[in-house]
Each structure stands twice: as C-alpha cells, then as structure tokens.
Scaffold this active site. Structure first.
Site, short mmCIF file in Angstrom:
data_model
loop_
_atom_site.label_atom_id
_atom_site.label_comp_id
_atom_site.label_asym_id
_atom_site.label_seq_id
_atom_site.Cartn_x
_atom_site.Cartn_y
_atom_site.Cartn_z
N GLY A 73 36.76 36.90 26.58
CA GLY A 73 37.35 36.62 27.89
C GLY A 73 38.20 35.37 27.93
O GLY A 73 39.25 35.34 28.59
N ASN A 154 31.43 34.09 38.38
CA ASN A 154 30.34 34.08 37.40
C ASN A 154 29.12 33.29 37.86
O ASN A 154 28.02 33.52 37.36
CB ASN A 154 30.84 33.50 36.07
CG ASN A 154 31.53 32.17 36.23
OD1 ASN A 154 32.52 32.06 36.96
ND2 ASN A 154 31.04 31.14 35.56
N GLN A 182 33.07 39.18 34.44
CA GLN A 182 31.77 39.51 35.04
C GLN A 182 31.76 40.90 35.67
O GLN A 182 30.69 41.49 35.84
CB GLN A 182 31.41 38.47 36.11
CG GLN A 182 31.14 37.08 35.58
CD GLN A 182 29.87 36.98 34.77
OE1 GLN A 182 28.92 37.73 34.96
NE2 GLN A 182 29.83 36.05 33.84
N SER A 202 35.34 41.24 28.70
CA SER A 202 34.54 40.75 27.59
C SER A 202 33.41 41.71 27.27
O SER A 202 32.80 42.30 28.17
CB SER A 202 33.97 39.36 27.92
OG SER A 202 33.21 38.86 26.85
N HIS A 204 30.40 41.03 25.55
CA HIS A 204 29.00 40.58 25.54
C HIS A 204 28.40 40.46 26.93
O HIS A 204 27.21 40.17 27.07
CB HIS A 204 28.86 39.26 24.77
CG HIS A 204 29.33 38.04 25.50
ND1 HIS A 204 28.44 37.15 26.07
CD2 HIS A 204 30.56 37.57 25.74
CE1 HIS A 204 29.13 36.16 26.62
NE2 HIS A 204 30.40 36.40 26.44
N THR A 240 43.79 40.72 11.47
CA THR A 240 43.06 41.93 11.11
C THR A 240 41.99 42.24 12.15
O THR A 240 41.21 41.37 12.52
CB THR A 240 42.39 41.76 9.72
OG1 THR A 240 43.40 41.49 8.75
CG2 THR A 240 41.61 43.00 9.33
N CYS A 328 29.10 28.04 30.04
CA CYS A 328 30.18 27.32 29.39
C CYS A 328 30.23 25.85 29.79
O CYS A 328 30.89 25.05 29.16
CB CYS A 328 31.52 27.98 29.71
SG CYS A 328 31.61 29.70 29.17
#
Length: 395
Positions: A73, A154, A182, A202, A204, A240, A328
C-alpha cells in the site's frame, strides 16, 4: 496453564489463510521461473501472473490491464501521488487531501510541497472523521490536478463518501486517487461506479502475504513511471515479479470476493457485540469514528483519564493483542493525528484503543475482551487523581 493468545489487531495485518499458502507453495518450488522468460518455466510464471491480475481486478470491477502489482500500500500511495504530480505539472501543481490520511499519503504530499513546489490543501474532517464535500469542492482551483482521499480510515474505521468525491472530481476534470488499503477486500468496491481513477490496495490486510499490493490505474490515466529498469508491469513498474506473493494475493482476492457478504455480516455482528459490551461495562467511554459508515471489523474506543500505552501493556499481559492506532506509527509518543483531527483534546486522544476483528475472531473472543477489559481500565484509572475526583463527585 498456557496463556491465552487472542489477536484483535486485524487492521495492522492478518494471518495468511491456508488456501492462500497452498496456492503459493508450488511457485516457491516447482514453478520458480521468471515471468519475463520465453521458455516453459517462464510461461508457467507468466500464466500465474495473468491469473492473479484477473483475480485482483475482479475484486473491484476493474480490467486486468488496469492492475499494477507493487510492494504494498505504501508504494502504491507514493506512486499514485508522485506519478500524477510529475506527469501533470504542465496543467497545475495543486493537490487536495485530508488531515486524517495514512502517513504514506501525508508524507508524500509534504515531500512534494517541500522539495518540488507543489501546493497541498489539507481538508478538515468532522467529529466522525468525514470530509466536508462542500469544502472539498470549494478547494478545487484551476491548478488542481489530484484529489487523494482515503476510502476508509485505518484508525477509526470511518468510510468516506467516495462516490460523491468521485463525482466532484469527475465534474471538475481532476484525477481522484483513494487509499483503499483497509477497504479493498473488506467491503464491496466498484471502481467504475465510484468514478475512481487510481486506488491503492494491499495483500496483507485480507489474509494474503506481506510485501505485495497493487495500484489500480484507470485506462488512459496520465502517470509517470515509478520504478525504472525492465519492461515489467507494462513498462510502468520495473523489477522481476514476486510470483509466489502475487499468486497468494490473487487467491486472497478471490476468497474475499466469494465470501464478501458473509465476511461483512459476521464482522459487523462481532463488532456490535463488542461495542455494546464495552459501553455497558465501562463508564466514560466513547466510540471514535462513525457508527453507521464504518469498516465492519473496526472499533476504536476512547477512555477518559488514562493513556493508551498502559492499556496495551496490560492487555498484552492477558494475551490480547490490540493497538492504539496505526502500526506504522506505534513507535511515536505523539497522540494520533487522526484523533486530533476529529477534535479530541490531547489528553483524550492519548486514551484510545483500537480493537479490530477478523475472519478468525469468535464470539468467545469477544466475551473474553468484555470480561477482561473493564478491570484493566478500572485499574489504570485508579492511578488517576482526576478520576478519583470524578468518582467522589458522583457519589
């Protein structure tokens, strides 16, 4: 007796679901090819990449060629904002955002202001954390090139009026980016219906692996390349491809899409039980954010007379993992910028607790919280002279 381990921090990250891991494993062992290679190994990886791109696109009603994989994200937010800014400098240098954005957005905007001469308007929010649509429209100038407003917060879970923001942006021919980290996979999103030009996502946050995300870029959107090098991601994001993680993210999106209604209903029920139980058993407590327009799994409580760090430590001793806000910024001692923006005084902003439920949360887990949180709060408040005064006054 083994201490109970109860995870109530799904907004910070989620566990990888078994079906997701099972889908990933072959691409860590047997199908390890580089998707840019022309041989059979490469084609196997490329086919997996294409499948996952379609799964992510299907989650939000986008076209597969509008999905670009990123490292998560934060990268998606940075790319969307800087990419629009640099590609549209000839048109203008004005960006509109809000005061409650994730720091991946706020710090990017501040960087553009400080080092590249861009002008940024930071919109106020109301006591629930919602932007004022009238203020938004009045902030648009001839030089405005981007509106970037998060889909759902969030910390406090408030969902913004995204469709109306998209309509305003479209009417004024301004690009609209939303940080949906979120929201995407937790609530229904249709980027076409909502007039979204760019959207950050995102893996996760929806039971996929960490280190992988996506940026939705509406076809025809003018955007600078963010990572230079090879021709990957249609020459817009070199490097990659991380095929195992991309495969996992695609599977997580497929599961989220298939289970969306049950996911929302289950989390909303658990959230309601948690809110009712805590408000009933702990006085001088409020719920931060909107009660109606809220992410299904998010609860953010405000407890007067105490600080959030003490709550987290005592809950952790009971085996309960929670948060006082964004993971974060958990190393900061400053009060949440989100809680300050919705008008909470400094001391109340310090007494916040975010509890977020997910697909593995049970009603028994909620009962455990309702049973154990009140004595934690009471113990911490017993150390507060101000709380003693309030109790004595009410006797």
């Amino acid at each position: 007796m083994e201490k109970r381990r109860l995870y109530m921090d799904y907004s910070a990250t989620t566990p990888v679901k078994k079906e997701v891991l099972d889908e990933m494993m072959p691409y860590l062992t047997d199908y390890f090819g580089n998707a840019s290679s022309f041989h059979t190994f490469g084609r196997e990886a490329k086919n997996a990449l294409d499948k996952a791109r379609g799964q992510v696109a299907n989650l939000i009603n986008a076209k597969p060629n509008e999905i670009y994989f990123t490292a998560g994200g934060t990268e998606s937010d940075n790319w969307a904002i800087e990419g629009v800014a640099y590609a549209n400098k000839a048109k203008g240098n004005h960006i509109i955002t809000s005061k409650i954005e994730h720091h991946a957005v706020l710090h990017t905007c501040e960087y553009l202001e400080k080092y590249h001469g861009f002008e940024v308007t930071y919109l106020d929010v109301d006591s629930e954390g919602k932007v004022d649509l009238k203020q938004l429209e009045e902030s648009i100038k001839d030089t405005t090139i981007l509106i970037t407003i998060m889909f759902a917060n969030n910390e406090i879970g408030t969902i913004q009026p995204i469709k109306e923001i998209g309509e305003i942006a479209k009417a004024h021919k301004v690009l609209f980016h939303t940080d949906a980290v979120q929201a995407a996979g937790n609530i229904n999103i249709d980027v076409k219906e909502l007039n979204i030009d760019l959207m950050s996502m995102s893996s996760h946050k929806i039971y996929g692996p960490k280190g992988i995300g996506a940026l939705y870029i509406k076809a025809g959107t003018k955007l600078h390349t963010f990572v230079h090098g090879g021709a990957q991601e249609r020459r817009r994001r070199a490097g990659t491809e991380n095929i195992p993680s991309i495969v996992g993210y695609g599977k997580a999106c497929e599961i989220a899409k298939a289970n969306m209604d049950n996911h929302i209903a289950s989390l909303t029920k658990l959230r309601g039980k948690l809110i009712d139980g805590i408000l009933k058993n702990i006085p001088y407590t409020t719920v931060n954010g909107s009660l109606e327009n809220r992410l299904p799994g998010n609860v953010n409580f405000g407890f007067e007379f105490i600080e959030g760090e003490g709550i987290l430590l005592m809950l952790d001793m009971l085996g309960i993992a929670a948060s006082s806000g964004s993971a974060c910024t958990s190393g900061s001692l400053d009060p949440s910028h989100v809680l300050m923006a919705i008008g909470l005084p400094h001391e109340r902003a310090h007494g916040s607790l975010r509890l977020t439920v997910g697909d593995f949360t049970t009603e028994d887990d909620i009962d455990y919280i309702i049973e154990n949180l009140p004595p934690v709060i009471e113990r911490l408040r017993s150390m507060s002279p101000l709380y003693d005064q309030i109790k004595n006054k009410n006797k």
